[in-house]
Every structure is written in structure tokens, then in C-alpha cells.
Design a protein around this motif. Sequence first.
Motif, PDB file in Angstrom:
ATOM      1  N   ILE A   1      49.691  77.799  -5.167  1.00  0.00           N
ATOM      2  CA  ILE A   1      49.209  76.434  -4.931  1.00  0.00           C
ATOM      3  C   ILE A   1      48.071  76.428  -3.921  1.00  0.00           C
ATOM      4  CG2 ILE A   1      49.831  74.169  -3.975  1.00  0.00           C
ATOM      5  CD1 ILE A   1      52.623  74.568  -5.160  1.00  0.00           C
ATOM      6  N   VAL A   2      48.196  77.232  -2.869  1.00  0.00           N
ATOM      7  CA  VAL A   2      47.132  77.319  -1.864  1.00  0.00           C
ATOM      8  C   VAL A   2      45.833  77.824  -2.493  1.00  0.00           C
ATOM      9  CG1 VAL A   2      46.344  78.574   0.176  1.00  0.00           C
ATOM     10  CG2 VAL A   2      48.630  77.590   0.140  1.00  0.00           C
TER      11      VAL A   2
ATOM     12  N   THR B   1      44.321  75.107  -4.669  1.00  0.00           N
ATOM     13  CA  THR B   1      43.758  74.052  -3.828  1.00  0.00           C
ATOM     14  C   THR B   1      42.428  74.478  -3.226  1.00  0.00           C
ATOM     15  OG1 THR B   1      45.988  73.277  -3.254  1.00  0.00           O
ATOM     16  CG2 THR B   1      44.177  72.552  -1.844  1.00  0.00           C
TER      17      THR B   1
ATOM     18  N   LEU C   1      39.758  74.261  -5.818  1.00  0.00           N
ATOM     19  CA  LEU C   1      39.301  72.890  -6.058  1.00  0.00           C
ATOM     20  C   LEU C   1      38.357  72.417  -4.954  1.00  0.00           C
ATOM     21  CD1 LEU C   1      42.598  71.193  -7.337  1.00  0.00           C
ATOM     22  CD2 LEU C   1      40.563  71.766  -8.673  1.00  0.00           C
TER      23      LEU C   1
ATOM     24  N   VAL D   1      41.962  66.120  -3.725  1.00  0.00           N
ATOM     25  CA  VAL D   1      42.385  67.529  -3.691  1.00  0.00           C
ATOM     26  C   VAL D   1      43.528  67.713  -2.700  1.00  0.00           C
ATOM     27  CG1 VAL D   1      41.671  69.896  -3.174  1.00  0.00           C
ATOM     28  CG2 VAL D   1      40.101  68.346  -4.353  1.00  0.00           C
ATOM     29  N   ALA D   2      43.407  67.090  -1.529  1.00  0.00           N
ATOM     30  CA  ALA D   2      44.457  67.206  -0.512  1.00  0.00           C
ATOM     31  C   ALA D   2      45.768  66.606  -1.006  1.00  0.00           C
ATOM     32  CB  ALA D   2      44.019  66.512   0.777  1.00  0.00           C
TER      33      ALA D   2
ATOM     34  N   GLY E   1      47.308  68.895  -3.761  1.00  0.00           N
ATOM     35  CA  GLY E   1      47.877  70.115  -3.187  1.00  0.00           C
ATOM     36  C   GLY E   1      49.183  69.859  -2.464  1.00  0.00           C
ATOM     37  N   SER E   2      49.228  68.806  -1.664  1.00  0.00           N
ATOM     38  CA  SER E   2      50.445  68.492  -0.905  1.00  0.00           C
ATOM     39  C   SER E   2      51.578  68.048  -1.813  1.00  0.00           C
ATOM     40  CB  SER E   2      50.149  67.392   0.125  1.00  0.00           C
ATOM     41  OG  SER E   2      49.322  67.878   1.147  1.00  0.00           O
TER      42      SER E   2
ATOM     43  N   CYS F   1      42.359  62.564   3.534  1.00  0.00           N
ATOM     44  CA  CYS F   1      42.459  64.028   3.493  1.00  0.00           C
ATOM     45  C   CYS F   1      43.171  64.545   4.737  1.00  0.00           C
ATOM     46  CB  CYS F   1      41.064  64.636   3.382  1.00  0.00           C
ATOM     47  SG  CYS F   1      41.030  66.442   3.440  1.00  0.00           S
TER      48      CYS F   1
ATOM     49  N   ILE G   1      46.582  66.691   4.081  1.00  0.00           N
ATOM     50  CA  ILE G   1      46.297  68.120   3.939  1.00  0.00           C
ATOM     51  C   ILE G   1      47.332  69.009   4.613  1.00  0.00           C
ATOM     52  CG2 ILE G   1      44.864  68.368   6.010  1.00  0.00           C
ATOM     53  CD1 ILE G   1      44.125  69.889   2.557  1.00  0.00           C
TER      54      ILE G   1
ATOM     55  N   ILE H   1      50.061  71.120   2.700  1.00  0.00           N
ATOM     56  CA  ILE H   1      49.792  72.421   2.085  1.00  0.00           C
ATOM     57  C   ILE H   1      50.229  73.554   3.013  1.00  0.00           C
ATOM     58  CG2 ILE H   1      47.962  73.933   1.213  1.00  0.00           C
ATOM     59  CD1 ILE H   1      46.432  71.380   0.430  1.00  0.00           C
TER      60      ILE H   1
END
Length: 443
Positions: free
Chosen positions: A10-11, A14, A17, A28-29, A32-33, A305, A309, A312
Motif C-alpha cells: 500500500i505504501v 501510494t 500515485l 491520494v492521502a 492510502g489511509s 492531506c 496522511i 499510512i
Amino acid sequence: MDSSIISIIIVLITMGLFVWNRLPISVVAILGSVAMAMFIPEMDLSAVYSGFSATGWPMVVGMCVVSAALFETGIARKIGEKIGNSFLAKTERRFIVTVSAVCSLMSAFMSNNGTVAIWMPIIAIVAANSCGKIRSKMVIFPAGTAAIIGGACSLIGSTSQLAANSVLQGYAGYEEGMGMFDMTKIMFPAAVVQIIFWGTIGYKLLDKVLKPDSPDFDKGNMYSVAEIHKLEKEQESAAPAWKGYVALGTMILCIVLFVLSGFQPFKSYFNIGTIGLIGAAMVLGTGCISIKKAYSDLPWDVFVCIGTISGIGTGLDVSGGGALIANAVLNLFGGKNASVVLLTVVIAVLTSVLTNIMSNNATAAMLTPICIAIALSLGISPIPWVIVIGACSNLAIATSFGTAVNMQILPAGYKFSDFVKIGGPLLIILIAVVSICSVAFLF
């Protein structure tokens, strides 16, 4: 598939992206989270939005409002004219070096977020009154990086070294922890190198990456000359003088509180978040800037964000993904059988890399017990390695989400790739400096 592997995947997605740069950074944030919360059972759902309750979020929002009030009342232009006419602001390169040195010094003894919050509007003011010779986007990036590095020059400059020190104090015989200036031995040289960097190859790198001659140079920059002049034209003539002095007094009060909040008894009553809110309440309550104007001009994409963020890094931490990476790297270089010098370099590199994708506090808290265990098994003091971890956990300068300061300067219009291309080379240089100084001064 194990949670630790999923979190690493996932990291990587992210980060891809962010590099792609086709989606808003807030989107994106969030993605990802949310992905971390959905696929990592060890992670609480509330961690997705926990960043909104962290002290950094209200501080950034509050100080943006205070900064806007400085421009709205016209007091910003007067300050900018005085600084801009000084010897230190005659050229852009000289101004960058000056700001970097001052930010490095200030953040060693006060919040690095607070330092940047103070300097961003000052930089914008000077740039707006420089007739084009100074560009805010060229200066704000070095200022943010300098504040990050300066924050590692003392025990109280940032929170990650406090996290590492807290772990150290839990071991018998090391209850006193690190001294106030133990980290200065390795980070002062790094801070000096960083200042020299901005005055030499770093300035050329800024010019190459940011492309100031491009028509899109100031795209998304709320501190650009056009935006500042727009603010001045809209409201300066209508603002009574007393509002300008209230806005300036509020900024000065925030500066004083940022410094005092690091010491007792003030730290029991103030933190950077409450200080930012107090500042915003003062300028809004006195009418220095209207509610509608203040809120409509805020960079909400960046704020969302910042608020999401952290999920993540949390997912990577609680899943064991960070520990998996750390143990794999340490074992790759011999683990308990490796030389102290080699392990010192490995720890510096590992900490510096992880802190750019995880929270600096989480990185320090995760690596410290691992490295203490290795040190004790080798029969050496763990303090030097804890100092290295505390220092390098602050070197989150190569990604836009590595630390709150980087997200704080995003309203100046930087992209994820800017951090990689500008902060990346500096990170490599600083890792080398810290590694050499660690071996020379700590053992």
C-alpha cells in the motif's frame, strides 16, 4: 498475505500515485489511509482521520489565518519593505542562506512547525516587494528543510528524539537518557553543510527542478507575488491602522508562545495546536480578516492531506511492516555479528529512509528498542545509536509527507517529485555527514 507485506504494498502504491501527480494530494492521502484501515486488521479505523486531532493540523490552519491577516491589513508590506531593503536580502541566494541559517537556529529551541509558520509569510512579503529578484517558492523550500534539520540539533528541537530518549530511559542504567546537546555533536555539522548546500549546488538544483522561468512556476502557490498583490489591492486601503498592529501583535504573541511552550510550566497550558488556534481567534475576533475571506482562501486540499496522511505511516507501523524492513536490513549487514562502524552507518541510512515514509516518532520508537538490544548484546553503550536514531528520524526531507513541516509548505505549490529531486540529494549528503560524525564523535 501477511499484514506487514500488505502495508508495504500500500505504501509503494501510494508513493506511486504521489509521483504520478494526476490526482489531488488529498485524494491520494485518503485512498492510502482508507486502504490501510480496510486491509490491515491491526489498525483502528479512527487512525484514518487521526491527523485532524494532531497538534500540527490546527497549528497550520491557525497560522495560515494569522498570515492572511498580516497581508489583509497591509502590515505585511511594511515589514517586507524593511527586510527587503536590508543587506541580507539583496540577492535571492543570499536571502536563502540567511533564512536557512536563522530557521536552523530557531528550530533547535522551538517548534520547527512554529518556525516555518513564522517565516513563510515573511518570505512572501519580502518576495512581493523585491521587484522579482526574490521568489517565494525558491526560498520557502530551503526554509522548511532548515527547520527540520535544526530541530534535530538539540533534545527539545523535535519530538522524535524525545520518543527515542523515552525508550532509552526505560532500560536499567540509562534512566537519565540523552543530554540536551548530545545530538548537537553530529547535527550541528549537518546543519552547517545544509546551509552551504543551499548557497551552492542546492540553489542551482532549486532552479533546475522548480523552473522559475516556466509559466507554471507559481501554480498553486498561495505565497506568490500575484496572490500577495491581489490581497493587498483588495483590502489594504480599507483596513484601519490599528488592525495591522493587532495582526502583528498576534504574530509576535504566537512566536513568544511557540518558544515558551517548550518549557514548564507553559507546556502544561500550551502546545503548537492551541497556539495556532489562539492566533486565529484573535485576528478573526478583532476583524483583522473576515471569516468568509479567511476560510475561502485556505488551501483545503493540503489540509485534508495533512489530516489523513498519517494513517499510512500508522498502518505500516502497527502491521509490523516497518519492523520487517528494519530487521531485514540489519540482518542483511550481519546483525549482531557486524562491526559497530558498519551498523552505525546502516542504522543512519535505515532510519533516514523509514522516516520519509513513516511518522518520525513511529520510526524512532520502532527502531530504538531493536538497536538497543543489538548494542547490549555487543557489550557497548546504546546511547550513540539512540542519538543517531534521534537525529536521522528528523531527516524526512525527501517526500512531501515525511513530516508535518513538508506538508506545511505545500501551499507554496510544491509537488511530490520536487521533494524527491531536491531533498533526495541533500538527504544523501546529510546521511554521509551524520554517519561520519557519529563514528568520529560518539564512539
